[in-house]
Design a protein around this motif. Structure first.
Motif, PDB file in Angstrom:
ATOM      1  N   THR A   1       0.855  -1.182   0.000  1.00 52.36           N
ATOM      2  CA  THR A   1       0.000   0.000   0.000  1.00 52.36           C
ATOM      3  C   THR A   1       0.895   1.238   0.000  1.00 52.36           C
ATOM      4  OG1 THR A   1      -1.626  -1.190   1.310  1.00 52.36           O
ATOM      5  CG2 THR A   1      -1.917   1.187   1.144  1.00 52.36           C
TER       6      THR A   1
ATOM      7  N   THR B   1      -3.366   5.368  -0.948  1.00 56.39           N
ATOM      8  CA  THR B   1      -4.226   6.184  -0.100  1.00 56.39           C
ATOM      9  C   THR B   1      -3.426   7.403   0.348  1.00 56.39           C
ATOM     10  OG1 THR B   1      -5.428   6.276   1.991  1.00 56.39           O
ATOM     11  CG2 THR B   1      -3.591   4.758   1.894  1.00 56.39           C
TER      12      THR B   1
ATOM     13  N   ALA C   1      -4.304   8.682   3.421  1.00 60.94           N
ATOM     14  CA  ALA C   1      -4.490   8.699   4.868  1.00 60.94           C
ATOM     15  C   ALA C   1      -3.800   7.510   5.520  1.00 60.94           C
ATOM     16  CB  ALA C   1      -5.979   8.679   5.197  1.00 60.94           C
TER      17      ALA C   1
ATOM     18  N   GLU D   1      -3.969   6.518   8.563  1.00 61.07           N
ATOM     19  CA  GLU D   1      -4.825   5.745   9.487  1.00 61.07           C
ATOM     20  C   GLU D   1      -5.628   4.670   8.761  1.00 61.07           C
ATOM     21  OE1 GLU D   1      -4.644   8.978   9.230  1.00 61.07           O
ATOM     22  OE2 GLU D   1      -6.590   9.947   8.925  1.00 61.07           O
ATOM     23  N   ASP D   2      -5.804   4.836   7.445  1.00 60.53           N
ATOM     24  CA  ASP D   2      -6.527   3.817   6.664  1.00 60.53           C
ATOM     25  C   ASP D   2      -5.856   2.448   6.730  1.00 60.53           C
ATOM     26  OD1 ASP D   2      -8.233   5.759   5.915  1.00 60.53           O
ATOM     27  OD2 ASP D   2      -7.657   5.814   3.794  1.00 60.53           O
ATOM     28  N   VAL D   3      -4.534   2.452   6.842  1.00 61.86           N
ATOM     29  CA  VAL D   3      -3.803   1.187   6.709  1.00 61.86           C
ATOM     30  C   VAL D   3      -3.127   0.736   7.995  1.00 61.86           C
ATOM     31  CG1 VAL D   3      -3.344   1.444   4.261  1.00 61.86           C
ATOM     32  CG2 VAL D   3      -1.710   2.375   5.899  1.00 61.86           C
TER      33      VAL D   3
END
Lengths: 307, 156
Positions: free
Chosen positions: A182, A209, A211, A213-215
Motif C-alpha cells: 500500500t 491512499t 491517509a 490511518e486507513d492502513v
C-alpha cells in the motif's frame, strides 16, 4: 546462485540472488556484532565518496574491517584529482588497480554503471544521485525477513514516494516476493505511474491512499521515508503534510501487535522519539543490519572470487 | 507526379545505397544519424516529400559509390522504422532489405536526463537498450531513463 561481478541496481537481482545474499548475511551477523573474522584478510576496499555520507560509508568500512580487510578512502573531492578535471573513468581505473573492490557514491545518475565498465575489480553502488542504492534495499529486505516476514507480507510505504528512489527499488524487490503493497503519500508526492506500471508488469498491484490511518491496523510493516521541505513551494503546505504523516505513540493505538516500523534514517521528525521505546521500532536495528548485509556482498564479490 | 516525372527529377545511381520509404521530413535526420555532413566526398541526392503509393509522402536518400553497412544503417530505424535499403551495383539492385532496429543504440542519442553521467565529459558513448521496438521504448544503460517519444529531438 550469485554470479555477479558488480552490484549496481536492484533491477538486476533475481529473488534467488537476493535470498543468497540474505542467507549469507544471516550467517555473518554474529561476526558483525563483534569479534569479526579473517575472511578478507589482506584485501583492500576503496571507498570513493564524491558526496557526503556518514552512515553508508561507516557501515561499509565496518563491514570490511569485520571481515579482516582494510579500507582506503578518497578524501574530499576538492583535494583529489577530480578537482583538477580528471574523468571519473580515469579515477576508477587508477584506484581500481590499488584495491580489491570499489564502493562508489557519486552525484550523477549512472556513475556506478560507468565505474563498472572501467574498473578491473568489483564495483558496489552506494548511491548514484537520485539513482540506485541497492545495498540499502538489501538491508531493508534483511530487516523485514529478520523482524517480520518476507512471505505474505503486508507493507505500507509512507512519505515521499515520488522522488525517493530508494522506495522504488524496495517496491520493485518486494514485488519479487509477492508482497501486498500500500502506498501512502500526499497527493503531490505519489509514486510515478511508470514505477507502478513496472510493478504491475511484475504482477504486483499496489493500493494507494493519502491517509495513514486507513492502513495502520492492517499492515505488518510501516516503511517511513522523509518528506523533504524543499519539495514544497509553500512552507505552510509542507507543515500540514509533514504533520499528517508523523508517527507518534498515539497513532499506533490501533496497530497490529507485531507491526514493525522501519526508516532508512536520518529521520527528522517523521517518527516521534517516544516511538523508539516501543516494540514496533526497528529502525536502529535496521541501520545495524547494513553491516552483515554489506559483509555478505563483499565476501561474495571479493572472497568467493578467489576460489 | 507520375513515374516519368519522377525519373526526370532523380536519375538512378550506378553504385551505392538508396534509402527509400523514409517518413516525410526525416531525410535530414537520416543523414545526421549516418554521420553524413558537409565533409562527405560522396555524391548525395536527397528527396523530400516525394509522393508515395504506400505512405502518401516520403523522403529518399541516395548515397553514391558507398555501400552502407547493415549495422550502420539499422540505426535509422529509430526515426524511420519502415525504411528500405537498396544496395546498387552497376545499376542493379543486388541487395534489398527493411531496416531492423538493433538491441543496443550506441552514440546516436543524448540522454534526456541532465543528471545522467553520460551527459558529462566522461570518455563514453551514450548507450540505450531497446526495450520495445513498436512502440519504440529505449532505456539509458547508465541512468535507466526511458525515451519513448520525440526521439529525433535527442539525436546527437
Amino acid at each position: 546462485m550469485f554470479a555477479k561481478r558488480h552490484v549496481i541496481s536492484m533491477r538486476e537481482f533475481s529473488r534467488e540472488e537476493i535470498d543468497s545474499v540474505l542467507d549469507l548475511a544471516e550467517s555473518l551477523e554474529p561476526y558483525a556484532r563483534g569479534g569479526g573474522c579473517d575472511a578478507l584478510s589482506g584485501k583492500i576496499l576503496a571507498l570513493l565518496f564524491f558526496e557526503p555520507s556518514t552512515r553508508t560509508r561507516l557501515s561499509f568500512e565496518t563491514a570490511m574491517m569485520r571481515l579482516g580487510g582494510k579500507t582506503l578512502s578518497l578524501g574530499p573531492t576538492e583535494g583529489s584529482a577530480m578537482a583538477k578535471g580528471e574523468s571519473l573513468a580515469d579515477t576508477i581505473r587508477v584506484i581500481g588497480a590499488y584495491a580489491d573492490a570499489l564502493v562508489i557514491r557519486h552525484p550523477k545518475e549512472g556513475s556506478a554503471r560507468l565505474a563498472s565498465q572501467f574498473s578491473p575489480v568489483p564495483v558496489l553502488n552506494a548511491g548514484d544521485g537520485a539513482g540506485h542504492h541497492p545495498t540499502q534495499t538489501l538491508l531493508d529486505l534483511y530487516t523485514i525477513r529478520k523482524e517480520s516476514r518476507l512471505e505474505d507480507l503486508r507493507i505500507a510505504l509512507v512519505g515521499d514516494l515520488k522522488y525517493g528512489r530508494t522506495v522504488h527499488s524496495l517496491a520493485y524487490a518486494l514485488a519479487l516476493y509477492g508482497a501486498d503493497i500500500t502506498l501512502v503519500s500526499p497527493q503531490t508526492l505519489e509514486m510515478p505511474d511508470r514505477i507502478k506500471a513496472d510493478l504491475a508488469g511484475k504482477g504486483t498491484m499496489v493500493r494507494e491512499t493519502h491517509a495513514l490511518e486507513d492502513v495502520l491496523g492492517e499492515v505488518d510493516v510501516l516503511y517511513i521515508t522523509r518528506i523533504q521541505k524543499e519539495r514544497f513551494p509553500d512552507p505552510y503546505e509542507y507543515q500540514k503534510v509533514a504533520k499528517s504523516y508523523r508517527i507518534g505513540a498515539e497513532s499506533l493505538a490501533g496497530a497490529r501487535d507485531r507491526l514493525i516500523i522501519m526508516h532508512p534514517l536520518p529521520r527528522v521528525d517523521e517518527i516521534a522519539p517516544e516511538v523508539d521505546e516501543t516494540r514496533h521500532a526497528v529502525y536502529f536495528r535496521q541501520s545495524f543490519y547494513g553491516v552483515p548485509v554489506r559483509m555478505a556482498l563483499l565476501k561474495m564479490l571479493i572472497g568467493d572470487r578467489l576460489e | 507526379m507520375n513515374d516519368g516525372e519522377m525519373k526526370l527529377r532523380v536519375t538512378p545511381i550506378g553504385n551505392g545505397t538508396v534509402i527509400d520509404h523514409i517518413p516525410a521530413g526525416q531525410a535530414l535526420n537520416v543523414l545526421k544519424i549516418l554521420g553524413i555532413d558537409r565533409t562527405t566526398q560522396a555524391t548525395i541526392s536527397l528527396l523530400m516529400n516525394v509522393s508515395s503509393r504506400r505512405s502518401g509522402r516520403k523522403d529518399i536518400v541516395k548515397v553514391e559509390d558507398r555501400e552502407l553497412k547493415e549495422e550502420e544503417v539499422n540505426k535509422i530505424s529509430l526515426i524511420a522504422p519502415g525504411a528500405t535499403i537498396n544496395i546498387i551495383r552497376d545499376r542493379r539492385v543486388v541487395d534489398k532489405y527493411t531496416v531492423d532496429m538493433p538491441d543496443l543504440i550506441v552514440g546516436v542519442l543524448r540522454c534526456p536526463n541532465p543528471s545522467c553521467i553520460s551527459n558529462t565529459n566522461e570518455p563514453i558513448n551514450s548507450r540505450f537498450i531497446v526495450k520495445s521496438k513498436n512502440p519504440v521504448i529505449l532505456r539509458c544503460v547508465y541512468c535507466e531513463q526511458a525515451i519513448a517519444e520525440n526521439i529525433a529531438d535527442y539525436l546527437i
